[in-house]
Motif scaffolding. Sequence first.
Motif, short mmCIF file in Angstrom:
data_model
loop_
_atom_site.label_atom_id
_atom_site.label_comp_id
_atom_site.label_asym_id
_atom_site.label_seq_id
_atom_site.Cartn_x
_atom_site.Cartn_y
_atom_site.Cartn_z
N MET A 65 4.14 6.21 7.56
CA MET A 65 3.61 5.72 8.99
C MET A 65 4.89 4.86 9.59
SD MET A 65 0.32 3.48 9.37
CE MET A 65 -0.52 3.19 11.31
N ASP A 66 4.82 5.17 10.84
CA ASP A 66 5.78 4.26 11.89
C ASP A 66 7.03 4.30 11.53
OD1 ASP A 66 3.42 3.51 13.28
OD2 ASP A 66 3.28 1.56 12.22
N VAL A 67 7.68 4.67 10.28
CA VAL A 67 9.23 4.25 9.93
C VAL A 67 9.87 5.57 10.51
CG1 VAL A 67 10.83 4.23 8.30
CG2 VAL A 67 8.81 2.87 8.00
N PHE A 79 2.35 16.41 2.73
CA PHE A 79 3.14 15.55 3.64
C PHE A 79 2.45 15.27 4.84
CE2 PHE A 79 6.74 15.42 7.22
CZ PHE A 79 6.63 13.86 6.84
N TRP A 80 2.04 13.75 4.79
CA TRP A 80 1.19 12.97 5.90
C TRP A 80 1.99 12.32 6.58
CZ3 TRP A 80 -3.53 9.26 4.36
CH2 TRP A 80 -4.27 9.10 5.25
N LEU A 81 2.43 12.92 7.64
CA LEU A 81 3.34 12.60 8.91
C LEU A 81 2.14 11.43 9.78
CD1 LEU A 81 5.99 11.88 10.21
CD2 LEU A 81 5.46 13.86 11.52
N ASP A 82 2.32 10.20 9.55
CA ASP A 82 1.30 9.00 10.15
C ASP A 82 1.80 8.70 11.34
OD1 ASP A 82 -1.09 7.77 10.36
OD2 ASP A 82 -1.18 6.91 8.32
N HIS A 83 1.38 8.89 12.72
CA HIS A 83 1.75 8.21 13.64
C HIS A 83 3.22 8.09 13.85
CE1 HIS A 83 -2.10 6.57 13.27
NE2 HIS A 83 -2.08 5.99 14.61
N PHE A 84 3.72 9.48 14.02
CA PHE A 84 5.20 9.68 14.38
C PHE A 84 5.36 9.48 15.85
CE2 PHE A 84 8.43 12.74 15.89
CZ PHE A 84 9.52 12.49 15.15
N PHE A 85 6.29 8.67 16.23
CA PHE A 85 6.28 8.53 17.70
C PHE A 85 7.73 9.09 18.33
CE2 PHE A 85 9.70 5.11 17.14
CZ PHE A 85 9.40 4.64 15.93
N CYS A 86 7.66 9.36 19.49
CA CYS A 86 8.48 10.31 20.33
C CYS A 86 8.12 10.26 21.94
CB CYS A 86 8.87 11.64 19.70
SG CYS A 86 7.41 12.76 20.12
N PHE A 87 9.25 10.56 22.78
CA PHE A 87 8.79 10.75 24.20
C PHE A 87 8.49 12.15 24.38
CE2 PHE A 87 12.46 7.68 24.42
CZ PHE A 87 11.70 6.66 24.81
N GLY A 88 7.52 12.31 25.34
CA GLY A 88 7.07 13.72 25.59
C GLY A 88 7.87 14.79 25.83
N LEU A 130 -2.16 21.54 8.05
CA LEU A 130 -3.48 21.53 7.76
C LEU A 130 -4.33 21.06 8.84
CD1 LEU A 130 -3.23 20.84 3.91
CD2 LEU A 130 -3.37 23.22 4.92
N ARG A 131 -3.62 19.75 9.27
CA ARG A 131 -4.34 18.92 10.47
C ARG A 131 -3.13 18.56 11.25
NH1 ARG A 131 -8.55 14.21 8.67
NH2 ARG A 131 -8.53 14.20 11.05
N TRP A 132 -3.15 18.74 12.83
CA TRP A 132 -2.19 18.46 13.55
C TRP A 132 -3.14 17.57 14.92
CZ3 TRP A 132 3.16 18.73 13.54
CH2 TRP A 132 3.64 18.63 14.69
N HIS A 133 -2.56 16.56 15.18
CA HIS A 133 -3.28 15.76 16.40
C HIS A 133 -1.84 14.97 17.31
CE1 HIS A 133 -6.55 14.08 18.63
NE2 HIS A 133 -5.95 13.12 18.73
N VAL A 134 -1.94 15.35 18.63
CA VAL A 134 -0.91 14.50 19.40
C VAL A 134 -1.84 13.69 20.30
CG1 VAL A 134 0.91 15.15 20.93
CG2 VAL A 134 0.47 16.46 18.94
N GLU A 135 -1.40 12.69 20.58
CA GLU A 135 -1.79 11.65 21.69
C GLU A 135 -1.04 10.86 22.12
OE1 GLU A 135 -5.27 8.39 20.99
OE2 GLU A 135 -5.92 10.27 19.97
N MET A 136 -1.26 10.50 23.50
CA MET A 136 -0.15 9.68 24.17
C MET A 136 -0.75 7.99 23.74
SD MET A 136 0.24 8.87 28.27
CE MET A 136 0.98 10.64 28.62
N ARG A 180 6.60 1.97 27.70
CA ARG A 180 7.16 2.90 28.77
C ARG A 180 5.96 4.13 28.65
NH1 ARG A 180 13.34 4.79 27.77
NH2 ARG A 180 12.51 6.16 29.37
N LYS A 181 5.90 4.74 29.50
CA LYS A 181 5.10 5.88 29.73
C LYS A 181 5.50 7.00 29.26
CE LYS A 181 2.79 4.29 33.88
NZ LYS A 181 2.42 4.49 35.54
N ASN A 182 4.71 7.84 28.83
CA ASN A 182 5.26 9.31 28.43
C ASN A 182 5.65 9.16 26.59
OD1 ASN A 182 4.98 12.15 28.27
ND2 ASN A 182 7.38 12.34 29.17
N VAL A 183 5.03 8.19 25.99
CA VAL A 183 5.28 7.94 24.83
C VAL A 183 4.12 8.65 24.01
CG1 VAL A 183 5.85 6.42 22.77
CG2 VAL A 183 6.68 5.92 25.32
N TRP A 184 4.48 9.46 22.87
CA TRP A 184 3.52 10.12 22.30
C TRP A 184 3.53 9.91 20.64
CZ3 TRP A 184 -0.04 13.67 24.67
CH2 TRP A 184 0.29 13.91 25.90
#
Length: 458
Positions: A373-375, A402-411, A430-436, A443-447
């Motif tokens: 998470m976050d790292v 593999f639980w990828l928790d709150h991976f952050f990136c630009f749009g 198995l589960r996939w959710h993307v949110e701004m 900065r805007k457009n960070v997902w």
Amino acid sequence: MGSETHDQQYSKKLPSYNQQIHTQTQKHKLKSLMLIIFTNLVTIYIFTGPFSFVYKYSSMSTSDSSSILQELNSTKAQLAASHTILSELHQRLNSTNLLVQALLIDLTREQEKQSNRVDENPVIIKLGNDDSTTAASTISDELSISLGPHKLPFGHSPKIGAGEIHMPVGEACLKFHEELKQYMTYEIGGECPVDDVLAQGLMLKGCEPLPRRRCHPKSPINYVEPTPLPDSLWTTPPDTSIIWDSYACKSYHCLVDRKNEPGNSYDCKGCFDLEKEEKIKWIFDDGGLDFGIDQVLATKAAGTIRIGLDIGGGTGTFAARMKERNVTIITSTLNLDGPFNNMVASRGLIPMYISISQRFPFFENTLDIVHSMDVIGNWMPDTMLEFVFYDIYRVLRPGGLFWLDHFFCFGSQLNKTYVPMLDRVGFNKLRWHVEMKLDPGVRKNVWYISALMEKPMI
């Protein structure tokens, strides 16, 4: 009248009686003949078969028996004498082997001492990226001894494939030779310098693993026994369990109050407050970015998620939640201006002091789950990040999560870089959710991406 006389009746019965006598006589003769034949066969078998020795032995004289007995006794005595000689030779051979081993160990140690002495030629270390730019720098005696090579006491080992051992050290260590010399300067057998900041700085630059040292780390004063499980999972440890020299805060109370300070200058500001945010993490599943632990575990058969790794797990709250569900999680974390490793251990959990740059120290196909998470995020170079994803795939067993928790990136990076990268690695989603990201002032457009993926069952 009309009746036969007695003589006439007797004459008629006589032939029949004679015939019966003749038949019985023949039967007796046949039986006698068969008995004779059988007796002869038995006699032949006795004298020529496996029991013939009985007859031969019975026919031996007393003097022959005595002679054979003497020969047997003599042979027995010779065998006993030979056995005694062999035992003595075996003992001498063992003593010789022990002597040779002792001499070999002494010789190897003397050779190692000779090789560890600083000779007249300094060690040459390249400085900078240009091969033409070099400078001479003498490595300290202790560093030279630590790095080896160290000759094996019994010579070449087939298991290792060599006769000496080179101590592992990060390739980048020799690029920072001044810091490394400082790290390896101490009194042998004495107390190690409190240089956690120096050591961690070397690790973050790629000097990982660090060389071993021959000194004792400073111990906390008035150290007390830890809180027993399961209470330790949610208990802030006493301040006496920490050496505070390397940190800005000098108490856990100070670390807990960090969450009230403005800005994001500290790593994981709220991690040390076990009564607030940490207490509710991964309990609820909102159907979006926040997955619940129970919902994740429910994707697999009960009891099949048993061991795993939390990458950059802060103070170990993910591992604590998993331990409550009989799942053992190792937490990798650094001490970025806070005793994160000590905090994890004080909670009765397993910390692992490595950076994200290092290859995970697990064998292939062994872990049931890996969480981060976050790292892991877009702060990492793309090539480095792809190596990390492949290393996660390597250590997971088939069917592992593999639980990828709150991976952050630009749009702009989402579909162009990271989605194709994960597809190349080969996880099943198995589960996939993307949110701004909705935090104000960023900065805007960070997902964010939250995903639960599975290593395929081949």
